[in-house]
Design a protein around this motif. Structure first.
Motif, mmCIF file in Angstrom:
data_model
loop_
_atom_site.group_PDB
_atom_site.id
_atom_site.type_symbol
_atom_site.label_atom_id
_atom_site.label_comp_id
_atom_site.label_asym_id
_atom_site.label_seq_id
_atom_site.Cartn_x
_atom_site.Cartn_y
_atom_site.Cartn_z
ATOM 1 N N THR A 81 7.988 -6.980 66.672
ATOM 2 C CA THR A 81 9.339 -7.536 66.709
ATOM 3 C C THR A 81 9.703 -7.951 68.131
ATOM 4 O O THR A 81 10.297 -9.006 68.340
ATOM 5 C CB THR A 81 10.353 -6.507 66.183
ATOM 6 O OG1 THR A 81 9.966 -6.132 64.856
ATOM 7 C CG2 THR A 81 11.749 -7.075 66.150
ATOM 8 N N ILE A 82 9.337 -7.119 69.097
ATOM 9 C CA ILE A 82 9.622 -7.445 70.500
ATOM 10 C C ILE A 82 8.867 -8.698 70.911
ATOM 11 O O ILE A 82 9.391 -9.541 71.635
ATOM 12 C CB ILE A 82 9.261 -6.245 71.415
ATOM 13 C CG1 ILE A 82 10.219 -5.091 71.134
ATOM 14 C CG2 ILE A 82 9.285 -6.640 72.883
ATOM 15 C CD1 ILE A 82 9.827 -3.793 71.824
ATOM 16 N N GLY A 83 7.638 -8.819 70.410
ATOM 17 C CA GLY A 83 6.826 -9.987 70.767
ATOM 18 C C GLY A 83 7.093 -11.201 69.902
ATOM 19 O O GLY A 83 6.436 -12.217 70.036
ATOM 20 N N GLU A 84 8.033 -11.124 69.027
ATOM 21 C CA GLU A 84 8.406 -12.222 68.138
ATOM 22 C C GLU A 84 7.206 -12.769 67.368
ATOM 23 O O GLU A 84 6.901 -13.963 67.401
ATOM 24 C CB GLU A 84 9.080 -13.344 68.938
ATOM 25 C CG GLU A 84 10.366 -12.907 69.578
ATOM 26 C CD GLU A 84 11.059 -14.031 70.326
ATOM 27 O OE1 GLU A 84 10.789 -15.211 70.024
ATOM 28 O OE2 GLU A 84 11.864 -13.712 71.187
ATOM 29 N N SER A 85 6.497 -11.879 66.662
ATOM 30 C CA SER A 85 5.323 -12.277 65.875
ATOM 31 C C SER A 85 5.766 -12.823 64.527
ATOM 32 O O SER A 85 6.895 -12.640 64.089
ATOM 33 C CB SER A 85 4.402 -11.090 65.671
ATOM 34 O OG SER A 85 3.890 -10.651 66.903
ATOM 35 N N ASP A 86 4.820 -13.447 63.849
ATOM 36 C CA ASP A 86 5.133 -14.025 62.546
ATOM 37 C C ASP A 86 4.854 -13.013 61.419
ATOM 38 O O ASP A 86 4.384 -11.906 61.656
ATOM 39 C CB ASP A 86 4.344 -15.312 62.321
ATOM 40 C CG ASP A 86 2.838 -15.096 62.360
ATOM 41 O OD1 ASP A 86 2.403 -13.970 62.697
ATOM 42 O OD2 ASP A 86 2.098 -16.044 62.028
ATOM 43 N N LEU A 87 5.145 -13.428 60.213
ATOM 44 C CA LEU A 87 5.021 -12.571 59.031
ATOM 45 C C LEU A 87 3.590 -12.100 58.821
ATOM 46 O O LEU A 87 3.354 -10.967 58.382
ATOM 47 C CB LEU A 87 5.517 -13.344 57.791
ATOM 48 C CG LEU A 87 5.442 -12.603 56.459
ATOM 49 C CD1 LEU A 87 6.316 -11.348 56.514
ATOM 50 C CD2 LEU A 87 5.860 -13.506 55.326
ATOM 51 N N LEU A 88 2.609 -12.911 59.156
ATOM 52 C CA LEU A 88 1.210 -12.559 58.966
ATOM 53 C C LEU A 88 0.840 -11.305 59.767
ATOM 54 O O LEU A 88 0.097 -10.445 59.285
ATOM 55 C CB LEU A 88 0.312 -13.733 59.368
ATOM 56 C CG LEU A 88 -1.167 -13.579 59.043
ATOM 57 C CD1 LEU A 88 -1.369 -13.336 57.556
ATOM 58 C CD2 LEU A 88 -1.935 -14.805 59.494
ATOM 59 N N ALA A 89 1.370 -11.158 60.967
ATOM 60 C CA ALA A 89 1.093 -9.984 61.794
ATOM 61 C C ALA A 89 1.668 -8.724 61.142
ATOM 62 O O ALA A 89 1.019 -7.665 61.130
ATOM 63 C CB ALA A 89 1.676 -10.166 63.186
ATOM 64 N N TYR A 90 2.874 -8.818 60.598
ATOM 65 C CA TYR A 90 3.471 -7.670 59.907
ATOM 66 C C TYR A 90 2.641 -7.277 58.680
ATOM 67 O O TYR A 90 2.398 -6.103 58.426
ATOM 68 C CB TYR A 90 4.908 -7.976 59.464
ATOM 69 C CG TYR A 90 5.877 -8.138 60.597
ATOM 70 C CD1 TYR A 90 6.299 -7.044 61.336
ATOM 71 C CD2 TYR A 90 6.381 -9.393 60.929
ATOM 72 C CE1 TYR A 90 7.197 -7.183 62.378
ATOM 73 C CE2 TYR A 90 7.280 -9.545 61.967
ATOM 74 C CZ TYR A 90 7.678 -8.448 62.696
ATOM 75 O OH TYR A 90 8.566 -8.594 63.728
ATOM 76 N N LEU A 91 2.225 -8.288 57.941
ATOM 77 C CA LEU A 91 1.396 -8.021 56.762
ATOM 78 C C LEU A 91 0.065 -7.386 57.157
ATOM 79 O O LEU A 91 -0.429 -6.482 56.467
ATOM 80 C CB LEU A 91 1.152 -9.310 55.974
ATOM 81 C CG LEU A 91 2.369 -9.894 55.258
ATOM 82 C CD1 LEU A 91 2.011 -11.234 54.607
ATOM 83 C CD2 LEU A 91 2.892 -8.923 54.215
ATOM 84 N N GLY A 118 -0.669 -3.858 55.806
ATOM 85 C CA GLY A 118 -1.836 -3.926 54.919
ATOM 86 C C GLY A 118 -2.925 -2.975 55.397
ATOM 87 O O GLY A 118 -3.572 -2.290 54.595
ATOM 88 N N GLY A 119 -3.146 -2.913 56.709
ATOM 89 C CA GLY A 119 -4.117 -1.977 57.275
ATOM 90 C C GLY A 119 -3.727 -0.532 57.009
ATOM 91 O O GLY A 119 -4.557 0.304 56.663
ATOM 92 N N VAL A 120 -2.429 -0.230 57.183
ATOM 93 C CA VAL A 120 -1.941 1.124 56.900
ATOM 94 C C VAL A 120 -2.196 1.466 55.432
ATOM 95 O O VAL A 120 -2.683 2.563 55.112
ATOM 96 C CB VAL A 120 -0.433 1.241 57.237
ATOM 97 C CG1 VAL A 120 0.158 2.516 56.680
ATOM 98 C CG2 VAL A 120 -0.221 1.153 58.743
ATOM 99 N N ALA A 121 -1.894 0.532 54.542
ATOM 100 C CA ALA A 121 -2.105 0.768 53.112
ATOM 101 C C ALA A 121 -3.589 0.962 52.802
ATOM 102 O O ALA A 121 -3.961 1.871 52.049
ATOM 103 C CB ALA A 121 -1.535 -0.392 52.292
ATOM 104 N N LEU A 122 -4.462 0.142 53.390
ATOM 105 C CA LEU A 122 -5.898 0.264 53.137
ATOM 106 C C LEU A 122 -6.458 1.606 53.603
ATOM 107 O O LEU A 122 -7.276 2.219 52.919
ATOM 108 C CB LEU A 122 -6.652 -0.890 53.806
ATOM 109 C CG LEU A 122 -6.519 -2.243 53.126
ATOM 110 C CD1 LEU A 122 -7.216 -3.330 53.951
ATOM 111 C CD2 LEU A 122 -7.096 -2.195 51.725
ATOM 112 N N VAL A 123 -6.019 2.065 54.768
ATOM 113 C CA VAL A 123 -6.482 3.359 55.272
ATOM 114 C C VAL A 123 -6.070 4.470 54.303
ATOM 115 O O VAL A 123 -6.866 5.348 53.965
ATOM 116 C CB VAL A 123 -5.936 3.628 56.693
ATOM 117 C CG1 VAL A 123 -6.131 5.077 57.101
ATOM 118 C CG2 VAL A 123 -6.593 2.698 57.701
ATOM 119 N N ASN A 124 -4.841 4.431 53.845
ATOM 120 C CA ASN A 124 -4.359 5.465 52.916
ATOM 121 C C ASN A 124 -5.070 5.387 51.562
ATOM 122 O O ASN A 124 -5.409 6.413 50.978
ATOM 123 C CB ASN A 124 -2.842 5.357 52.749
ATOM 124 C CG ASN A 124 -2.118 5.959 53.922
ATOM 125 O OD1 ASN A 124 -1.916 7.149 53.981
ATOM 126 N ND2 ASN A 124 -1.748 5.126 54.888
#
Length: 117
Positions: free
Chosen positions: A87-97, A101-107
């Motif tokens: 959010t601080i770096g003003e990233s796009d939606l793909l970065a959030y996903l 997505g990585g957190v979900a895959l690890v779990n």
């Protein structure tokens, strides 16, 4: 029939031969009593062995549950930190996903690996 059981039976038959039919009921009762005690002893041994196995399984399940909780907490903290950083770096939606997505895959991977054990 184990050796001790066979020995007991042979001794009972020999006693029957020596003492005669008058003592047959007492000999049979004594033999059955000894066999009942032997069965009880073996059942007790089996129960002790089985309870140790059950305790190990329960401990393993508790360990997995603790690891699952720890992973969930760490995942949420790391995902939140990554989200704030994005959010601080003003990233796009793909970065959030990608982060979540990585957190979900690890779990998911952890859950699948722990259910196979």
């Amino acid at each position: 029939m184990t050796s001790s059981t066979g020995d007991e039976l042979r001794a009972a038959v020999a006693a029957r031969r020596d003492l005669g039919p008058d003592f047959e009921d007492s000999i049979i009762e004594s033999f059955l009593d000894k066999m009942g005690k032997e069965v009880d002893r073996r059942v007790d041994e089996r129960m002790v062995a089985d309870s140790g196995h059950v305790r190990r399984q329960l401990q393993q399940q508790q360990n997995v549950a603790g690891m699952r909780l720890a992973l969930a907490i760490v995942s949420l903290v790391m995902g939140t930190i990554a989200t704030v950083a994005l959010t601080i770096g003003e990233s796009d939606l793909l970065a959030y996903l990608a982060v979540w997505g990585g957190v979900a895959l690890v779990n998911i991977a952890f859950t699948l690996s722990s259910t196979r054990r």
